[in-house]
Write a protein that holds these residues in place. Structure first.
Motif, PDB file in Angstrom:
ATOM      1  N   UNK A 244       1.078  -0.882  -0.406  1.00 47.60           N
ATOM      2  CA  UNK A 244      -0.190   0.157   0.416  1.00 47.60           C
ATOM      3  C   UNK A 244       0.969   1.593  -0.276  1.00 47.60           C
ATOM      4  N   UNK A 245       0.292   2.296  -0.233  1.00 49.52           N
ATOM      5  CA  UNK A 245       0.690   3.598  -0.769  1.00 49.52           C
ATOM      6  C   UNK A 245       1.416   3.996  -2.085  1.00 49.52           C
ATOM      7  N   UNK A 246       1.853   5.283  -1.763  1.00 52.84           N
ATOM      8  CA  UNK A 246       2.258   5.686  -3.422  1.00 52.84           C
ATOM      9  C   UNK A 246       3.243   5.479  -4.284  1.00 52.84           C
ATOM     10  N   UNK A 247       3.305   4.251  -5.386  1.00 55.75           N
ATOM     11  CA  UNK A 247       4.176   3.934  -6.133  1.00 55.75           C
ATOM     12  C   UNK A 247       4.487   2.543  -5.814  1.00 55.75           C
ATOM     13  N   UNK A 248       4.097   1.820  -4.367  1.00 52.71           N
ATOM     14  CA  UNK A 248       4.147   0.648  -4.103  1.00 52.71           C
ATOM     15  C   UNK A 248       4.016  -0.220  -5.084  1.00 52.71           C
ATOM     16  N   UNK A 249       2.688  -0.681  -5.649  1.00 49.59           N
ATOM     17  CA  UNK A 249       2.081  -2.058  -6.729  1.00 49.59           C
ATOM     18  C   UNK A 249       2.809  -1.096  -8.321  1.00 49.59           C
ATOM     19  N   UNK A 250       2.502  -0.469  -8.759  1.00 49.41           N
ATOM     20  CA  UNK A 250       2.792  -0.139  -9.847  1.00 49.41           C
ATOM     21  C   UNK A 250       4.821  -0.610  -9.830  1.00 49.41           C
ATOM     22  N   UNK A 251       5.753   0.424  -9.250  1.00 55.48           N
ATOM     23  CA  UNK A 251       7.233  -0.468  -8.986  1.00 55.48           C
ATOM     24  C   UNK A 251       7.794  -2.001  -9.113  1.00 55.48           C
ATOM     25  N   UNK A 252       6.509  -2.093  -7.940  1.00 56.11           N
ATOM     26  CA  UNK A 252       7.087  -4.066  -7.717  1.00 56.11           C
ATOM     27  C   UNK A 252       6.737  -4.688  -9.645  1.00 56.11           C
ATOM     28  N   UNK A 253       5.551  -4.417 -10.097  1.00 49.59           N
ATOM     29  CA  UNK A 253       4.905  -4.915 -11.051  1.00 49.59           C
ATOM     30  C   UNK A 253       5.736  -5.077 -12.201  1.00 49.59           C
ATOM     31  N   UNK A 254       6.276  -3.090 -12.106  1.00 50.69           N
ATOM     32  CA  UNK A 254       7.299  -2.926 -13.412  1.00 50.69           C
ATOM     33  C   UNK A 254       8.822  -3.873 -13.590  1.00 50.69           C
ATOM     34  N   UNK A 255       8.997  -4.104 -11.600  1.00 49.23           N
ATOM     35  CA  UNK A 255      10.430  -4.806 -11.726  1.00 49.23           C
ATOM     36  C   UNK A 255      10.036  -6.301 -11.917  1.00 49.23           C
ATOM     37  N   UNK A 256       9.017  -6.718 -12.009  1.00 54.61           N
ATOM     38  CA  UNK A 256       8.816  -8.079 -11.632  1.00 54.61           C
ATOM     39  C   UNK A 256       8.591  -8.370 -13.313  1.00 54.61           C
ATOM     40  N   UNK A 257       7.939  -8.183 -14.419  1.00 52.60           N
ATOM     41  CA  UNK A 257       7.643  -8.201 -15.573  1.00 52.60           C
ATOM     42  C   UNK A 257       8.313  -7.615 -16.155  1.00 52.60           C
ATOM     43  N   UNK A 258       9.432  -6.748 -15.317  1.00 54.05           N
ATOM     44  CA  UNK A 258      10.179  -5.626 -17.023  1.00 54.05           C
ATOM     45  C   UNK A 258      11.739  -6.233 -16.993  1.00 54.05           C
ATOM     46  N   UNK A 259      11.842  -6.605 -15.835  1.00 55.26           N
ATOM     47  CA  UNK A 259      13.215  -7.008 -15.660  1.00 55.26           C
ATOM     48  C   UNK A 259      14.446  -6.315 -15.256  1.00 55.26           C
ATOM     49  N   UNK A 260      15.482  -6.689 -14.634  1.00 55.20           N
ATOM     50  CA  UNK A 260      16.525  -5.531 -14.635  1.00 55.20           C
ATOM     51  C   UNK A 260      16.811  -4.722 -14.793  1.00 55.20           C
ATOM     52  N   UNK A 261      17.572  -4.743 -16.543  1.00 52.58           N
ATOM     53  CA  UNK A 261      17.709  -4.106 -16.811  1.00 52.58           C
ATOM     54  C   UNK A 261      17.132  -2.424 -17.037  1.00 52.58           C
ATOM     55  N   UNK A 262      15.420  -2.515 -17.425  1.00 56.53           N
ATOM     56  CA  UNK A 262      14.360  -1.877 -17.660  1.00 56.53           C
ATOM     57  C   UNK A 262      13.998  -1.344 -16.513  1.00 56.53           C
ATOM     58  N   UNK A 263      14.301  -2.197 -15.468  1.00 56.01           N
ATOM     59  CA  UNK A 263      14.186  -1.107 -14.434  1.00 56.01           C
ATOM     60  C   UNK A 263      15.300  -0.378 -13.533  1.00 56.01           C
ATOM     61  N   UNK A 264      16.920  -1.426 -13.903  1.00 66.31           N
ATOM     62  CA  UNK A 264      17.227  -0.159 -13.925  1.00 66.31           C
ATOM     63  C   UNK A 264      17.632   1.257 -14.890  1.00 66.31           C
ATOM     64  N   UNK A 265      16.845   1.482 -15.855  1.00 69.48           N
ATOM     65  CA  UNK A 265      17.161   2.530 -16.541  1.00 69.48           C
ATOM     66  C   UNK A 265      15.761   3.162 -15.919  1.00 69.48           C
ATOM     67  N   UNK A 266      14.951   2.845 -15.468  1.00 65.98           N
ATOM     68  CA  UNK A 266      14.123   3.706 -14.997  1.00 65.98           C
ATOM     69  C   UNK A 266      13.708   4.417 -13.802  1.00 65.98           C
ATOM     70  N   UNK A 267      14.487   3.207 -12.740  1.00 67.05           N
ATOM     71  CA  UNK A 267      14.886   3.834 -11.885  1.00 67.05           C
ATOM     72  C   UNK A 267      16.410   4.885 -11.815  1.00 67.05           C
ATOM     73  N   UNK A 268      16.526   4.914 -12.368  1.00 71.48           N
ATOM     74  CA  UNK A 268      18.054   6.191 -12.607  1.00 71.48           C
ATOM     75  C   UNK A 268      17.753   7.169 -13.384  1.00 71.48           C
ATOM     76  N   UNK A 269      16.433   7.098 -13.757  1.00 70.39           N
ATOM     77  CA  UNK A 269      16.208   8.160 -14.819  1.00 70.39           C
ATOM     78  C   UNK A 269      15.459   9.566 -14.012  1.00 70.39           C
ATOM     79  N   UNK A 270      15.125   8.883 -12.291  1.00 69.50           N
ATOM     80  CA  UNK A 270      14.859  10.155 -11.601  1.00 69.50           C
ATOM     81  C   UNK A 270      15.723  10.879 -10.766  1.00 69.50           C
ATOM     82  N   UNK A 271      16.984  10.516 -11.284  1.00 70.27           N
ATOM     83  CA  UNK A 271      18.649  10.406 -10.313  1.00 70.27           C
ATOM     84  C   UNK A 271      19.180  11.766 -11.467  1.00 70.27           C
ATOM     85  N   UNK A 272      18.392  11.776 -12.576  1.00 71.13           N
ATOM     86  CA  UNK A 272      19.527  12.468 -13.910  1.00 71.13           C
ATOM     87  C   UNK A 272      19.926  14.040 -13.050  1.00 71.13           C
ATOM     88  N   UNK A 273      20.794  14.468 -13.449  1.00 67.87           N
ATOM     89  CA  UNK A 273      21.039  15.838 -13.855  1.00 67.87           C
ATOM     90  C   UNK A 273      19.919  16.569 -13.971  1.00 67.87           C
TER      91      UNK A 273
END
Length: 273
Positions: A244-273
């Motif tokens: 429960x709570x903001x982003x919990x369900x969608x992020x875990x879903x993305x991690x589960x079904x899109x795989x490591x590389x796609x999730x790596x890019x997604x997460x690092x896109x949030x901390x770009x300069x």
């Protein structure tokens, strides 16, 4: 039916908000934390605050003994105490990493060991362990925090199998982004361990991203956790996990079904300069 409930880490945030709600619902609520002075409001409402350091075995035993002496039982244990240690693996001293596990994992385990015999004797009980969406996903600079939450996931699954014959439920709570002091703790540890050196740039970007998230209120209020815990406490048969709570369900879903590389890019896109 009104229940006797023990909550650790109840001096602020999710624990305090939930304790308030459970007291208002008529349950007998014991709250344990180091900062007992921050739980006086709960005492005024009818709660029972007790000072306890979750890394201190004697403290834990004293709290459990006190509740059993006064109530004769513990119906629900919510292992909620914990914090987030952030910084690079290279920079964080292992003594700090060990403390992360002492609080988040071994404190939880010690609390569980001391409560289970009474639940087993009663052939009834519920143990709620606070993991996180971070127990299923990962973010940069959070290796020790995420490792502790992944450990709670595995610990809880094994515990559930062991305690099922005694009619004791084990529930894993997986909050998303909740607007509590957690963000301040993350910023504090980042500033302490990785603000200079090889990881300074990544740290700067992560600090900016964290501040933006919490300052804009891009999370859920602690009330969503309070409502969820109340649901668990009153359920005839609680689910094994509540995400429960903001982003919990969608992020875990993305991690589960899109795989490591796609999730790596997604997460690092949030901390770009």
């Amino acid at each position: 039916m009104k229940k006797v409930i023990l909550i650790t880490g109840a001096s602020s945030g999710m624990g305090k908000e939930t304790a308030r709600k459970l007291i208002q619902e008529g349950h007998t609520v014991y709250t344990a934390a180091r900062r007992v002075e921050q739980m006086q409001e709960l005492k005024t409402l009818g709660g029972h605050p007790i000072q306890m350091d979750v890394t201190n075995e004697a403290d834990i035993q004293r709290v459990v003994d006190t509740i059993i002496q006064q109530e004769g039982k513990i119906d629900v244990l919510w292992n909620n105490a914990g914090y987030g240690l952030y910084g690079s693996v290279e920079d964080i001293p292992l003594e700090q990493a060990r403390r992360q596990f002492e609080v988040n994992v071994f404190g939880l385990a010690s609390m569980t060991q001391k409560v289970v015999p009474y639940m087993r004797k009663a052939q009834s009980g519920t143990i709620i362990n606070t993991s996180s969406m971070g127990g299923k996903i990962y973010t940069p600079m959070g290796a020790w925090y995420h490792a502790s939450k992944h450990a709670i996931e595995g610990f809880s699954d094994c515990l559930r199998l062991e305690l099922a014959p005694f009619n004791i439920n084990v529930v894993v709570l997986e909050p998303g982004i909740i607007l509590t002091e957690f963000g301040d703790e993350v910023l504090k540890s980042l500033g302490q361990f990785s603000s200079a050196g090889a990881y300074a740039d990544l740290t700067r970007r992560l600090v900016a991203s964290t501040k933006k998230t919490y300052e804009r209120g891009s999370g859920s209020k602690a009330a969503v956790i309070a409502n969820t815990v109340l649901k668990i406490v009153t359920a005839k048969k609680a689910k094994t996990r509540y995400r429960v709570g903001r982003w919990a369900k969608p992020l875990v879903w993305l991690r589960t079904y899109f795989g490591d590389r796609a999730f790596d890019k997604l997460i690092m896109s949030q901390v770009q300069a």
